[in-house]
Enzyme design. Structure first.
Site, PDB file in Angstrom:
ATOM      1  N   ASN A  23       1.669   3.756   2.187  1.00 39.78           N
ATOM      2  CA  ASN A  23       2.292   4.066   3.312  1.00 39.78           C
ATOM      3  C   ASN A  23       3.462   3.295   3.679  1.00 39.78           C
ATOM      4  O   ASN A  23       4.250   3.337   4.821  1.00 39.78           O
ATOM      5  CB  ASN A  23       0.270   3.836   4.366  1.00 39.78           C
ATOM      6  CG  ASN A  23       0.121   3.088   4.244  1.00 39.78           C
ATOM      7  OD1 ASN A  23       0.084   1.907   4.528  1.00 39.78           O
ATOM      8  ND2 ASN A  23      -0.685   3.716   5.834  1.00 39.78           N
ATOM      9  N   LYS A  24       3.140   1.795   3.421  1.00 38.34           N
ATOM     10  CA  LYS A  24       4.186   1.542   3.461  1.00 38.34           C
ATOM     11  C   LYS A  24       5.480   1.662   3.318  1.00 38.34           C
ATOM     12  O   LYS A  24       6.000   2.410   2.645  1.00 38.34           O
ATOM     13  CB  LYS A  24       3.507  -0.084   3.152  1.00 38.34           C
ATOM     14  CG  LYS A  24       2.292  -0.818   3.260  1.00 38.34           C
ATOM     15  CD  LYS A  24       2.401  -1.126   4.751  1.00 38.34           C
ATOM     16  CE  LYS A  24       1.237  -1.349   5.701  1.00 38.34           C
ATOM     17  NZ  LYS A  24      -0.040  -1.066   4.699  1.00 38.34           N
ATOM     18  N   ILE A  25       6.283   0.648   3.629  1.00 41.87           N
ATOM     19  CA  ILE A  25       8.319   0.818   3.827  1.00 41.87           C
ATOM     20  C   ILE A  25       8.277   0.855   2.566  1.00 41.87           C
ATOM     21  O   ILE A  25       9.412   1.669   1.943  1.00 41.87           O
ATOM     22  CB  ILE A  25       8.815   0.052   4.571  1.00 41.87           C
ATOM     23  CG1 ILE A  25       9.586   0.611   5.270  1.00 41.87           C
ATOM     24  CG2 ILE A  25       9.030  -1.293   3.625  1.00 41.87           C
ATOM     25  CD1 ILE A  25      10.938   0.087   6.028  1.00 41.87           C
TER      26      ILE A  25
ATOM     27  N   ASN B 103       0.990  -1.010   0.325  1.00 40.42           N
ATOM     28  CA  ASN B 103      -0.219   0.253  -0.314  1.00 40.42           C
ATOM     29  C   ASN B 103       1.071   0.946   0.032  1.00 40.42           C
ATOM     30  O   ASN B 103       2.002   1.361  -0.002  1.00 40.42           O
ATOM     31  CB  ASN B 103      -0.778  -0.509   1.365  1.00 40.42           C
ATOM     32  CG  ASN B 103      -2.044   0.970   0.677  1.00 40.42           C
ATOM     33  OD1 ASN B 103      -2.882   1.372   0.208  1.00 40.42           O
ATOM     34  ND2 ASN B 103      -1.828   1.980   2.182  1.00 40.42           N
TER      35      ASN B 103
END
Length: 377
Positions: free
Chosen positions: A188-190, A186
């Site tokens: 917002n992930k790393i 997604n």
């Protein structure tokens, strides 16, 4: 005007555009193509397991639970301290979640509470169909303890590593610790493919079964013939191209997220009542989000006051996940414990953690937090 600082945003590395251009040049713009195949190979090389790229981490959890045989009327044990996307696929399959509290050392599923629950269920002759473990905020759960008790009772484990790509448990990568696992890409992930996820499994046949289901479960042959339920869950070749570029900078992103978390920790070291999320001794915590616990009595401000002060300066922050047993959606679900999860929710704050944050951004965030604090020594 000040720029808005978000909680966690995508951070491109440079090679993503090259791979995307290749996808466009080849005209493979659907859910098949060379970038998709290469992304799966490169991800598998990192985790040591075969995998299939999917449209979301939620899709990976859904198919993973189905691989474990979860169906209507079954029970699936889940941590209560998690994001709702971990739990929704249990309900998709007609099963019932049973929530278990967190433990203080890592904020993840408490192995002792899990052991007590499984022992009680075994005595009643009604063991759950599966246990879902969620690695929270980039830190793995204590997997050896969890896997030992689950193996003792022959209950399979699904590893939700959506928040923990790049983390390690005793030298082993998150997403390779249980029989089947899921990660998320997604935005917002790393690292990100803008949306997307990956299912990995120890058994290659499970991966191929998930691949089959993810492509509408179309049987071999020229006709559109179907004998099983399938889904439109495959990742696109274009998004996989982004993922190939992102994989190349994963280690850099982990390093930077850890730097940011420890920079906050050091900047707040003289403030009583503001402490970084524990760094459990069994592995590498990516600190996907920099999460702090607030003691209002010592800091002179509560969690909400900090969030409001940051918002007034156009800086995004969030509470820790609201436990599932407190959600109206799951009000009727069985839960075991919950006091620790409730405390972490009431006092936990997620600060901006993007790997692209500048020193100026960090100084601004830190100044706002320090300004609202009224420490009582």
């Amino acid at each position: 005007m000040k720029k808005r600082i978000y909680l966690s945003v995508p951070h491109m590395g440079g090679e993503e555009e090259t791979f995307v251009r290749a996808a466009f040049a080849s005209n493979w713009l659907s859910t098949v193509g060379p970038e998709l195949d290469a992304f799966e190979r490169e991800f598998a090389a990192r985790t040591g397991r075969p995998c299939v790229a999917l449209a979301s981490g939620t899709a990976a959890l859904h198919l993973g639970l189905r691989l474990l045989g979860v169906g209507p009327g079954d029970e699936v044990v889940s941590p209560t301290l998690t994001f709702v996307a971990s739990v929704n696929p249990i309900v998709y399959l007609g099963a019932r979640p049973v929530f278990v509290d967190a433990e203080r050392e890592s904020w993840n599923l408490d192995p002792q509470r899990l052991a007590d629950l499984l022992a009680a269920r075994a005595a009643q002759g009604r063991l759950p169909r599966a246990v879902m473990v969620v690695h929270l905020y980039g830190q793995t759960a204590d997997m050896d303890a969890i896997l030992e008790v689950c193996q003792r009772h022959e209950v399979p484990v699904l590893e939700d590593a959506a928040e923990a790509l790049g983390a390690e448990y005793k030298g082993r990568p998150a997403g390779s610790l249980a029989s089947v696992s899921a990660v998320s890409f997604n935005g917002n992930k790393i690292i990100t493919t803008t949306s997307g996820g990956m299912l990995s499994a120890l058994d290659p046949r499970w991966v191929e079964k998930a691949r089959f289901w993810s492509q509408q479960a179309r049987d071999p042959g020229i006709a559109y013939h179907h004998t099983e339920m399938g889904y439109n869950y495959r990742l696109s070749n274009v998004l996989a191209a982004i993922g190939r570029g992102q994989l190349r900078v994963l280690d850099d992103r982990v390093r930077r997220r850890r730097e940011i978390a420890f920079h906050y920790r050091d900047a707040f070291a003289d403030l009583p009542g503001l402490t970084l999320m524990p760094q459990a001794p069994w592995g590498l915590h990516t600190n996907w989000l920099s999460v702090f616990l607030v003691d209002p009595a010592r800091l002179g401000a509560d969690r909400d006051a900090i969030i409001e002060a940051l918002a007034a300066d156009d800086i995004e922050s969030r509470p820790v996940w609201k436990p599932m047993h407190l959600q109206p959606l799951h009000a009727a679900a069985e839960h075991h414990g919950g006091e620790i999860a409730e405390d972490l929710f009431q006092r936990g704050i997620c600060l901006p953690s993007s790997s692209s944050l500048t020193d100026e951004d960090l100084a601004r965030i830190i100044a706002v937090v320090r300004a609202v604090a009224r420490p009582r020594r």
